[in-house]
Design a protein around this motif. Structure first.
Motif, PDB file in Angstrom:
ATOM      1  N   LEU A 126      -5.556  13.122   1.912  1.00 47.21           N
ATOM      2  CA  LEU A 126      -5.687  14.309   1.756  1.00 47.21           C
ATOM      3  C   LEU A 126      -4.404  14.421   1.149  1.00 47.21           C
ATOM      4  O   LEU A 126      -4.286  16.144   0.039  1.00 47.21           O
ATOM      5  CB  LEU A 126      -5.580  15.032   3.428  1.00 47.21           C
ATOM      6  N   GLN A 127      -3.348  13.768   1.118  1.00 46.10           N
ATOM      7  CA  GLN A 127      -2.416  14.370  -0.092  1.00 46.10           C
ATOM      8  C   GLN A 127      -2.939  14.263  -1.022  1.00 46.10           C
ATOM      9  O   GLN A 127      -2.263  15.718  -1.689  1.00 46.10           O
ATOM     10  CB  GLN A 127      -1.335  13.339   0.364  1.00 46.10           C
ATOM     11  N   LYS A 128      -3.716  13.369  -1.669  1.00 45.86           N
ATOM     12  CA  LYS A 128      -4.368  13.331  -3.641  1.00 45.86           C
ATOM     13  C   LYS A 128      -5.562  14.984  -3.332  1.00 45.86           C
ATOM     14  O   LYS A 128      -4.833  15.455  -4.564  1.00 45.86           O
ATOM     15  CB  LYS A 128      -5.029  12.521  -3.729  1.00 45.86           C
ATOM     16  N   LYS A 141       0.909  -1.054  -0.086  1.00 48.19           N
ATOM     17  CA  LYS A 141      -0.597   0.076   0.340  1.00 48.19           C
ATOM     18  C   LYS A 141       1.007   1.351   0.218  1.00 48.19           C
ATOM     19  O   LYS A 141       0.129   2.213  -0.447  1.00 48.19           O
ATOM     20  CB  LYS A 141      -0.613  -0.090   1.105  1.00 48.19           C
ATOM     21  N   VAL A 142       1.530   0.985   1.057  1.00 53.08           N
ATOM     22  CA  VAL A 142       2.925   2.193   0.885  1.00 53.08           C
ATOM     23  C   VAL A 142       3.398   3.087  -0.858  1.00 53.08           C
ATOM     24  O   VAL A 142       3.263   3.420  -0.872  1.00 53.08           O
ATOM     25  CB  VAL A 142       4.211   1.493   1.121  1.00 53.08           C
ATOM     26  N   LYS A 143       3.880   1.635  -1.116  1.00 52.50           N
ATOM     27  CA  LYS A 143       4.561   2.017  -2.392  1.00 52.50           C
ATOM     28  C   LYS A 143       3.355   2.175  -3.606  1.00 52.50           C
ATOM     29  O   LYS A 143       3.287   2.917  -4.609  1.00 52.50           O
ATOM     30  CB  LYS A 143       4.588   0.192  -2.648  1.00 52.50           C
ATOM     31  N   SER A 144       2.163   1.358  -3.591  1.00 48.44           N
ATOM     32  CA  SER A 144       1.521   1.918  -5.037  1.00 48.44           C
ATOM     33  C   SER A 144       0.947   3.342  -4.050  1.00 48.44           C
ATOM     34  O   SER A 144       0.585   3.962  -5.394  1.00 48.44           O
ATOM     35  CB  SER A 144      -0.502   0.971  -4.614  1.00 48.44           C
ATOM     36  N   ASN A 145       1.032   3.873  -2.471  1.00 47.86           N
ATOM     37  CA  ASN A 145       0.871   5.814  -2.746  1.00 47.86           C
ATOM     38  C   ASN A 145       1.091   6.498  -2.804  1.00 47.86           C
ATOM     39  O   ASN A 145       1.256   7.755  -3.932  1.00 47.86           O
ATOM     40  CB  ASN A 145       0.034   5.797  -1.227  1.00 47.86           C
ATOM     41  N   LEU A 146       2.440   5.961  -2.873  1.00 48.93           N
ATOM     42  CA  LEU A 146       4.373   6.535  -3.985  1.00 48.93           C
ATOM     43  C   LEU A 146       3.031   6.709  -5.552  1.00 48.93           C
ATOM     44  O   LEU A 146       3.598   8.203  -5.616  1.00 48.93           O
ATOM     45  CB  LEU A 146       4.906   6.608  -3.862  1.00 48.93           C
ATOM     46  N   LEU A 147       3.301   5.877  -5.901  1.00 46.64           N
ATOM     47  CA  LEU A 147       3.172   5.150  -7.346  1.00 46.64           C
ATOM     48  C   LEU A 147       1.888   7.001  -7.677  1.00 46.64           C
ATOM     49  O   LEU A 147       2.113   7.264  -8.741  1.00 46.64           O
ATOM     50  CB  LEU A 147       2.950   4.105  -8.189  1.00 46.64           C
ATOM     51  N   GLU A 148       0.886   6.600  -7.051  1.00 46.03           N
ATOM     52  CA  GLU A 148      -0.796   7.214  -7.537  1.00 46.03           C
ATOM     53  C   GLU A 148      -0.139   9.331  -7.159  1.00 46.03           C
ATOM     54  O   GLU A 148      -0.081   9.490  -8.632  1.00 46.03           O
ATOM     55  CB  GLU A 148      -1.302   6.581  -6.371  1.00 46.03           C
ATOM     56  N   LEU A 149       0.502   9.397  -6.195  1.00 48.55           N
ATOM     57  CA  LEU A 149       1.122  10.510  -6.448  1.00 48.55           C
ATOM     58  C   LEU A 149       1.787  10.932  -7.327  1.00 48.55           C
ATOM     59  O   LEU A 149       1.533  12.166  -7.504  1.00 48.55           O
ATOM     60  CB  LEU A 149       1.353  10.819  -5.324  1.00 48.55           C
ATOM     61  N   ALA A 150       2.434  10.178  -7.662  1.00 49.88           N
ATOM     62  CA  ALA A 150       3.452  11.018  -8.797  1.00 49.88           C
ATOM     63  C   ALA A 150       2.550  10.926  -9.855  1.00 49.88           C
ATOM     64  O   ALA A 150       3.778  11.930 -10.713  1.00 49.88           O
ATOM     65  CB  ALA A 150       4.550   9.343  -8.597  1.00 49.88           C
ATOM     66  N   GLN A 151       1.841  10.004 -10.513  1.00 55.73           N
ATOM     67  CA  GLN A 151       1.332   9.780 -11.627  1.00 55.73           C
ATOM     68  C   GLN A 151       0.452  11.525 -11.307  1.00 55.73           C
ATOM     69  O   GLN A 151       0.476  11.801 -12.487  1.00 55.73           O
ATOM     70  CB  GLN A 151       0.567   8.917 -11.801  1.00 55.73           C
ATOM     71  N   MET A 152      -0.288  11.776 -10.622  1.00 57.77           N
ATOM     72  CA  MET A 152      -0.595  12.806 -10.261  1.00 57.77           C
ATOM     73  C   MET A 152       0.169  13.431 -10.711  1.00 57.77           C
ATOM     74  O   MET A 152      -0.327  15.314 -10.930  1.00 57.77           O
ATOM     75  CB  MET A 152      -1.664  13.260  -8.982  1.00 57.77           C
ATOM     76  N   ALA A 153       1.242  14.238  -9.768  1.00 56.54           N
ATOM     77  CA  ALA A 153       2.063  15.000 -10.063  1.00 56.54           C
ATOM     78  C   ALA A 153       2.512  15.433 -11.883  1.00 56.54           C
ATOM     79  O   ALA A 153       2.496  16.131 -12.553  1.00 56.54           O
ATOM     80  CB  ALA A 153       2.706  14.616  -9.270  1.00 56.54           C
ATOM     81  N   ASP A 154       2.735  14.197 -11.969  1.00 59.63           N
ATOM     82  CA  ASP A 154       3.299  14.450 -13.450  1.00 59.63           C
ATOM     83  C   ASP A 154       2.175  14.562 -14.935  1.00 59.63           C
ATOM     84  O   ASP A 154       2.899  15.861 -15.316  1.00 59.63           O
ATOM     85  CB  ASP A 154       3.905  12.625 -13.609  1.00 59.63           C
ATOM     86  N   GLU A 155       1.089  14.382 -14.193  1.00 57.35           N
ATOM     87  CA  GLU A 155      -0.193  14.613 -15.035  1.00 57.35           C
ATOM     88  C   GLU A 155      -0.121  15.786 -15.179  1.00 57.35           C
ATOM     89  O   GLU A 155      -1.242  16.837 -15.610  1.00 57.35           O
ATOM     90  CB  GLU A 155      -1.623  13.439 -15.795  1.00 57.35           C
ATOM     91  N   GLY A 156      -0.333  16.511 -13.583  1.00 55.92           N
ATOM     92  CA  GLY A 156      -0.925  17.718 -13.657  1.00 55.92           C
ATOM     93  C   GLY A 156       0.060  19.033 -14.017  1.00 55.92           C
ATOM     94  O   GLY A 156       0.148  20.409 -13.598  1.00 55.92           O
TER      95      GLY A 156
END
Length: 357
Positions: A328-330, A20-35
């Motif tokens: 809240l991070q997302k 879960k820790v790993k998937s959370n980081l990946l999801e946030l990273a992809q949001m930042a990339d796309e944003g």
């Protein structure tokens, strides 16, 4: 002013699985990339679960396979933990594996708890001497065959293998708060990573002035860039600030443990220093935290960012790794992308049109 985000795998309970820790980081990273964030920064730390990043170069290589444009930076590698040949080779290989997106950030190190386990118990303040010997040696290894006869490292003629993809090398960033480090870093052509920590807004201007002085004292090098990072949380309504402040206080108490080496760490989880021992400090006052850190509604965030812009900051970095709830991070990233970044983009467009007239 450009925008970046600081992300690291974090775990504050053994009940949280690493998957879960790993998937959370990946999801946030992809949001930042796309944003449209310019850079994603991630730190080096050892033996502590709240910052799981024993080799940020490995983390960035993984993230590069799942992102498209965002630059990928180390914030920061810890100089005393590396040797010049190993660091030159591993960083250059990361530059290739990320498609030339590496930003090379390095520092003396901070947590005394780590230094006791990774650097033979040396005082963290001594790390700056390692930093000043290591970075020039790495730059030379990136350029050509090089032999080194220094205080901390010695080796005969050697090649840095591979050479970096970016030429002449990835951008170098040095973490700095004191004037001497600002001056040294700018003098070698490095950019600056800095943070006002939990200090009032006046500290932003102080750090900006240190940067301006260092740049003025070194006219022989092109003006470098200045990044500042602050813990960030954005919410819809002004009365939602309490969650962010509570997590900042709890994280700060764990930070005091590691930085001052005054608490216990069990199975990688640092205990939070008792609140009674720090509540007299103004940087643990809830209202001060709410005011000083980058906490607020989008409109409040825009107003706070103007202090950074006025101080000459080239890149503001959202610090999201302080055990803030994942949702809240997302939400913070989404609100920043949807409501904060467009404000600055529109203003920049207006300025460009005005200049072109």
């Amino acid at each position: 002013m450009k925008f970046a985000v600081s992300l690291t795998m974090e775990r504050f309970s053994p009940d949280m699985p690493m998957s879960k820790v790993k998937s959370n980081l990946l999801e946030l990273a992809q949001m930042a990339d796309e944003g449209g964030f310019e850079t994603l920064w991630t730190a080096e730390h050892h033996t502590i679960e709240c910052t799981i990043s024993p080799n940020p170069l490995m983390t960035l290589t993984w993230l590069a396979q799942h992102t498209q444009q965002i630059r990928l930076g180390t914030s920061t590698l810890v100089a005393p933990y590396w040797s010049p040949i190993r660091l030159a080779g591993e960083a250059a290989l990361c530059d290739h594996l990320t498609g030339g997106r590496l930003e090379f950030g390095i520092a003396r190190g901070s947590y005394q708890y780590e230094f006791d386990r990774m650097a033979g118990g040396m005082q963290q303040q001594e790390g700056v001497a390692y930093l000043k010997e290591l970075v020039p040696a790495v730059k030379k290894l990136w350029a050509e065959d090089y032999a080194h006869d220094g205080h901390y490292w010695k080796f005969p003629l050697a090649a840095g293998v591979p050479k970096p993809l970016q030429t002449p090398h990835p951008p170098i960033w040095v973490a700095a708060r004191d004037p001497g480090t600002f001056d040294w870093a700018v003098g070698i052509g490095a950019n600056i990573l800095s943070t006002p920590l939990s200090a009032p807004a006046a500290e932003i201007a102080v750090l900006g002035e240190k940067f301006r002085k260092a740049a003025a004292d070194h006219p022989e090098v092109p003006r470098p860039r200045l990044m500042m990072q602050r813990r960030t949380c954005i919410y819809d309504r002004p009365d939602e600030w309490e969650v962010a402040v509570r997590h900042a206080i709890d994280y700060g108490r764990a930070f005091e443990n590691l930085f001052q080496n005054i608490g216990t760490v069990e199975n990688g989880f640092p205990e939070a220093v008792p609140y009674e021992s720090v509540k007299g400090k103004d940087n643990y006052n809830p209202e001060s935290i709410r005011k000083n850190l980058m906490f607020g509604t989008p409109d409040e965030i825009i107003e706070k960012l103007e202090d950074y812009e006025a101080a000459g900051v080239d890149q503001y970095c959202l610090g999201l790794t302080f055990n803030l709830p994942f949702e809240l991070q997302k939400k913070t990233i989404k609100l920043f992308v949807d409501e904060v970044m467009p404000h600055f983009a529109e203003r920049d467009r207006a300025k460009a049109v005005a200049v072109g007239r």
